[in-house]
Enzyme design. Structure first.
Site, short mmCIF file in Angstrom:
data_model
loop_
_atom_site.label_atom_id
_atom_site.label_comp_id
_atom_site.label_asym_id
_atom_site.label_seq_id
_atom_site.Cartn_x
_atom_site.Cartn_y
_atom_site.Cartn_z
N ASP A 143 -2.54 -0.29 12.59
CA ASP A 143 -3.07 0.74 11.68
C ASP A 143 -4.31 1.41 12.27
O ASP A 143 -4.86 2.32 11.68
CB ASP A 143 -3.38 0.17 10.29
CG ASP A 143 -4.30 -1.04 10.31
OD1 ASP A 143 -4.35 -1.75 11.34
OD2 ASP A 143 -4.97 -1.28 9.29
N TRP A 163 -6.21 -13.57 12.59
CA TRP A 163 -6.36 -12.10 12.56
C TRP A 163 -7.78 -11.64 12.77
O TRP A 163 -8.03 -10.59 13.34
CB TRP A 163 -5.79 -11.52 11.27
CG TRP A 163 -6.60 -11.73 10.02
CD1 TRP A 163 -6.60 -12.84 9.21
CD2 TRP A 163 -7.53 -10.82 9.44
NE1 TRP A 163 -7.46 -12.66 8.17
CE2 TRP A 163 -8.05 -11.43 8.28
CE3 TRP A 163 -7.98 -9.53 9.79
CZ2 TRP A 163 -8.99 -10.81 7.46
CZ3 TRP A 163 -8.91 -8.91 8.97
CH2 TRP A 163 -9.42 -9.55 7.82
N ARG A 222 0.85 -1.20 0.00
CA ARG A 222 0.00 0.00 0.00
C ARG A 222 0.88 1.24 0.00
O ARG A 222 0.63 2.20 -0.71
CB ARG A 222 -0.93 -0.02 1.20
CG ARG A 222 -2.19 -0.87 1.01
CD ARG A 222 -1.92 -2.34 0.71
NE ARG A 222 -3.11 -3.14 0.61
CZ ARG A 222 -3.65 -3.84 1.62
NH1 ARG A 222 -3.06 -3.86 2.80
NH2 ARG A 222 -4.75 -4.53 1.43
N TYR A 226 -3.61 -4.59 15.76
CA TYR A 226 -3.55 -3.94 14.45
C TYR A 226 -3.10 -2.51 14.67
O TYR A 226 -3.83 -1.69 15.19
CB TYR A 226 -4.92 -4.02 13.75
CG TYR A 226 -4.99 -5.21 12.83
CD1 TYR A 226 -4.47 -6.42 13.26
CD2 TYR A 226 -5.50 -5.12 11.55
CE1 TYR A 226 -4.48 -7.52 12.43
CE2 TYR A 226 -5.51 -6.22 10.71
CZ TYR A 226 -5.00 -7.42 11.16
OH TYR A 226 -4.99 -8.51 10.34
N TRP A 235 -0.57 -2.47 8.56
CA TRP A 235 -1.11 -2.26 7.21
C TRP A 235 -0.99 -0.78 6.91
O TRP A 235 -1.37 0.06 7.74
CB TRP A 235 -2.57 -2.73 7.16
CG TRP A 235 -2.72 -4.16 7.55
CD1 TRP A 235 -3.16 -4.65 8.75
CD2 TRP A 235 -2.39 -5.30 6.75
NE1 TRP A 235 -3.13 -6.02 8.73
CE2 TRP A 235 -2.67 -6.45 7.52
CE3 TRP A 235 -1.90 -5.47 5.45
CZ2 TRP A 235 -2.46 -7.75 7.05
CZ3 TRP A 235 -1.69 -6.75 4.97
CH2 TRP A 235 -1.98 -7.87 5.77
N THR A 236 -0.49 -0.45 5.74
CA THR A 236 -0.02 0.92 5.53
C THR A 236 -0.88 1.77 4.60
O THR A 236 -0.38 2.73 4.03
CB THR A 236 1.43 0.89 5.02
OG1 THR A 236 1.46 0.10 3.81
CG2 THR A 236 2.37 0.28 6.03
N GLU A 237 -2.15 1.40 4.46
CA GLU A 237 -3.03 2.23 3.62
C GLU A 237 -2.91 3.71 3.99
O GLU A 237 -2.84 4.59 3.13
CB GLU A 237 -4.49 1.81 3.80
CG GLU A 237 -4.87 0.50 3.16
CD GLU A 237 -4.75 -0.69 4.11
OE1 GLU A 237 -3.94 -0.61 5.07
OE2 GLU A 237 -5.44 -1.69 3.90
N ASP A 272 -5.96 -14.60 2.73
CA ASP A 272 -7.08 -13.88 3.35
C ASP A 272 -7.96 -13.21 2.31
O ASP A 272 -7.54 -12.96 1.18
CB ASP A 272 -6.55 -12.79 4.29
CG ASP A 272 -5.70 -11.76 3.55
OD1 ASP A 272 -4.75 -12.19 2.88
OD2 ASP A 272 -5.98 -10.56 3.62
N GLU A 273 -9.17 -12.93 2.73
CA GLU A 273 -10.10 -12.05 2.01
C GLU A 273 -10.14 -12.35 0.52
O GLU A 273 -9.90 -11.47 -0.31
CB GLU A 273 -9.71 -10.59 2.24
CG GLU A 273 -9.79 -10.18 3.70
CD GLU A 273 -9.40 -8.73 3.96
OE1 GLU A 273 -9.96 -8.12 4.86
OE2 GLU A 273 -8.50 -8.21 3.25
C1 TNX Z 1 -7.44 -6.67 6.41
S1 TNX Z 1 -5.61 -8.50 7.94
C2 TNX Z 1 -6.42 -7.13 5.62
C3 TNX Z 1 -5.52 -6.17 4.96
C4 TNX Z 1 -5.90 -4.75 5.23
C5 TNX Z 1 -6.31 -4.60 6.68
C6 TNX Z 1 -6.65 -3.19 7.08
C7 TNX Z 1 -5.62 -9.14 6.57
C8 TNX Z 1 -5.11 -10.49 6.52
N1 TNX Z 1 -6.10 -8.46 5.51
O1 TNX Z 1 -5.48 -6.43 3.59
O2 TNX Z 1 -4.83 -3.93 4.95
O3 TNX Z 1 -7.45 -5.41 6.90
O4 TNX Z 1 -6.79 -3.08 8.47
#
Ligand code: TNX
Length: 769
Positions: free
Chosen positions: A432, A405, A162, A430, A480-482, A333-334
């Protein structure tokens, strides 16, 4: 690094120190050691001090010792001729715990004995802290420290996708880890917004995937989204990576690389569009471009295309050659499944592999990659989603490890299945997330994780038995560096929470104590300053809570952790001064007002002014019933947050907003007696980019008996992205019960962020006039 400065200070300061010995307090160490036994007398490091080392001590460790202590210690083989010695020894029998050490400080000699080289390094870090805490005198108290870590894995992650940081900063970050005895750097190298590691075989990753067209400005929850119009990117060359891995290894830090798959892959797809899914009509997917804003994206690696696995395993082969770590992180993830659902190749894979659904396809993906890592002698580690799609034939190897997480459940599940787990719950670690609710805090991600919350985190869940608990490897903080475009901003978010995490990972549970940690942290501030670390200095700022007493009175309580500080406040909106009312007990708030408070030490204001507005109405402090129950993190301890005089803000993770996930709330406030009323107000928080949606309809009705309700107000438009005030005005009427019903809260519509998932409805503060 400010070693030079320290050297000068100690070098020239020592002559005068006999006059007024000042002692460094051994218990100012962070992380707090397992045991410290003070003795009488003190040791002074001088130019005559000699470094004495056994044969088992590597030469590199001696160099490191000189570097860490910032002192020109010359080595000697015998102690006879010198005034004082620093002796290093490795003895795994005397010191049985890995990474453990014993630091014995006597008037003329310091003996550092360690289980292994890492133990020597961590012992030297303790010695260095003692010396720095004693600066400018350099005289340290005689004592014996016996120390070893609670967990073998103590990590910090850093997202460089990011935002990217220079190699010099990565090294400074690693120094920060080493100082506080962390031993793992988890390097998040790829994501939707940019691919940051050079892969020789695929120059298009460097050419294309490493760059995005522009970057979002502000928080993603704000609409319309704004962009800076500037191309952004870059990558670390393999030479740079090797240098960083070496630099970390010299500091006993393992670097674990993360290559994200199958999701968070947009940047990679921009270079390899053929690795995306087929469209429903069978045509190739794309075009793809590295993401310019933050979130989760539907376009992921195609799991039906063998080329995906060829490319990723080739990438991993180069990564394996660069990083000697036992674990290779593959993300996991995600990963949205929408593309897989309509991709002919993915569907063919589901059939040919006899998979039940797309979740199992994710497991297939992870398992296939795992087999490759295992063939190369490495173990897989991934975010907790790698446990999704359980299917016995796709079982991950026992050696696969899970990073928990989304809370701690994934970790618990992993340990029950005898996988190693690392706890990184977003609720506590976290970095961030905001550290303070003060409006002057720089922009951060959604959550609120003050230092005390990070410190309070206990990684070992109570529900595990001893056999399962063996699988807990340790803890990690995630960065996380958004919202961290610069190194300074990253440091502000990381420090001092890193120190709290370090103590959680190292110090035995019974020795952890937050007030004592704060005391030591205050003593460590000059050390952080000398390292030029841009830490958040507000950790002693007052915090406030609002509660409703059994008698229905709103109580505003303030606390400070700052020793010797007085809290003073005003209720008329003016700035507090040293002559404002002294805070002694929770303030009963009886009228609409704003309370402003500040800390004073010796009449001098410290830190920032804290401000809290209250709206007191006929509903304040009255009984509330809510059905169905609020959900997840938005279920407050007491439903009276809805009538506590305080309205939730855009920092919504503070327990003030009451949230419902996919359900329609029905809220009743009992005014206790019949009253004449003409207005009912409330607030709806709607941030589509946080999956928070307004209801289709909000209805306010009133009743005299609690059985028959008469609607007095309806609203169907909630135009604001953010806080929507609802002001239901009607002709004055007699009522005792106020009912608020919100309906239409279903799934997030197609085409919107989080489409198909449950929408959240957030509501706060019922005001009746
Ligand atoms: C979730 S934690 C994410 C990251 C994002 C973060 C923002 C994780 C495994 N995935 O892609 O940067 O939230 O807090």
């Amino acid at each position: 690094m400010r070693i030079i400065g320290l050297l000068v200070i100690i070098g020239f300061g020592w002559a005068s120190c006999f006059a007024q010995p000042t002692f460094s307090d051994s218990t100012a160490l962070i992380p707090r050691p397992v045991s410290v036994r003070p003795a009488s007398g003190s040791f002074l490091l001088t130019r005559q001090t000699r470094l004495l080392a056994g044969k088992s001590v590597p030469a590199a460790t001696l160099t490191m010792a000189r570097q860490l202590l910032g002192f020109p210690l010359s080595a000697t083989t015998s102690a006879t001729s010198t005034a004082s010695t620093l002796q290093l020894r490795i003895d795994s029998t005397a010191i049985p715990k890995p990474e453990g050490y014993r630091l014995l400080i006597r008037t003329t000699a310091i003996d550092l004995t360690a289980h292994d080289d890492a133990g020597l390094f961590f012992g030297l870090q303790s010695l260095r802290q003692l010396l720095e805490l004693a600066a400018p005198m350099g005289r340290i108290r005689c004592q014996q420290i016996d120390d070893y870590p609670r967990f073998p894995y103590r990590g910090m992650q850093l997202d460089v996708s990011r935002h990217m940081f220079p190699v010099s900063f990565i090294k400074k970050y690693i120094d920060g880890l080493a100082r506080y005895k962390l031993n793992t750097f988890h390097w998040h190298l790829t994501d939707d917004q940019g691919w940051r590691v050079e892969i020789k075989r695929y120059p298009q990753l460097q050419r294309t995937a490493a760059y995005r067209a522009q970057t979002m400005i502000g928080h993603k929850k704000e609409l319309p989204h704004r962009f800076d119009g500037k191309r952004y990117g870059g990558f670390y060359t393999q030479d740079e990576v090797r240098a960083i891995v070496r630099y970390a290894a010299e500091r006993h830090i393992t670097v674990i690389p993360e290559i994200e798959m199958p999701g968070h892959a947009l940047a990679a797809l921009s270079a390899f569009p053929n690795l995306g899914c087929l469209k429903p009509d069978g045509s190739p997917g794309g075009p793809y471009a590295a993401a310019t804003f933050w979130g989760i994206f539907d376009d992921v690696f195609c799991a039906g295309n063998d080329s995906t696995f060829t490319m990723l395993t080739n990438v991993l082969d180069e990564v394996i050659d660069l990083f000697p770590s036992r674990y290779i992180h593959i993300g996991g993830d995600e990963c949205p499944k929408v593309r897989w659902q309509t991709c002919a190749r993915c569907q063919a894979r589901i059939r040919s592999e006899k998979l039940a659904n797309e979740n199992e396809l994710q497991r297939y993906f992870i398992r296939r990659i795992e087999k490759h890592l295992n063939r190369r002698g490495r173990q897989l580690i991934g975010w907790d989603e790698i446990l999704e799609g359980h299917n016995p034939s796709l079982r991950l190897s026992d050696s696969a490890a899970v990073m928990s997480w989304r809370g701690i459940e994934g970790g618990i599940q992993a340990m029950r299945q005898h996988h190693y787990a690392i706890m990184t719950p977003e609720s506590h670690v976290y970095f961030d997330y905001y550290q303070s609710l003060h409006p002057d805090e720089p922009l951060a991600a959604a959550g609120y994780t003050p230092l005390r919350k990070t410190y309070s985190y206990e990684p070992l869940p109570d529900s595990l038995d001893a056999d399962e608990a063996r699988y807990l490897l340790g803890v990690q903080g995630n960065v996380w560096t958004e919202y961290m475009p610069t190194p300074d901003k990253a440091e502000y978010m990381v420090f001092p929470r890193l120190l709290a995490l370090a103590e959680t990972g190292w110090t035995p549970r019974p020795q952890r104590d937050f007030p004592d940690f704060l005391r030591r942290l205050r003593q460590q501030r000059p050390l952080l300053d000398r390292q030029n670390v841009h830490y958040d200095p507000h950790f002693d700022e007052p915090t406030d809570t609002v509660s409703v007493s059994p008698a229905g009175q709103v109580l505003y309580a303030l606390t400070t952790t700052k020793p010797g500080a007085q809290l003073r406040y005003t209720t008329d909106g003016s700035a507090p001064t040293k002559r404002s009312t002294l805070y002694t007990q929770p303030i009963a708030v009886t009228q609409t007002s704003t309370i402003r408070s500040a800390l004073f030490v010796n009449g001098q204001q410290q830190d920032r002014v804290i401000s809290q507005a209250f709206t007191i109405s006929k509903a304040t402090g009255k009984p509330v019933t809510v059905s169905p129950q609020p959900s997840g993190a938005y279920r407050p301890a007491s439903m009276q947050v809805l009538v506590n005089g305080r309205t939730g803000t855009t920092r919504y993770n503070t327990g003030e907003w009451v949230g419902f996930s996919g359900t329609d709330p029905d809220i009743v406030v009992d005014l206790d007696s019949l009253q004449t009323i003409s207005q009912v107000s409330t607030h709806i928080l709607a941030y589509r980019w946080q999956r928070m949606w307004p209801p289709k309809q909000l209805r306010i009705s009133v009743s005299t008996d609690g059985n028959t309700y008469r609607p007095v107000y309806e609203q169907t438009q909630f135009p604001t992205n953010g806080i929507n005030p609802v002001d239901g005005k009607f002709t004055p009427t007699q009522a005792r019960y106020i009912r608020i019903q919100a309906t239409g809260q279903g799934l997030i519509p197609a085409g919107e962020y989080g489409a198909g998932g449950k929408a959240w409805l957030l509501l706060d503060e019922v005001i009746v006039r």
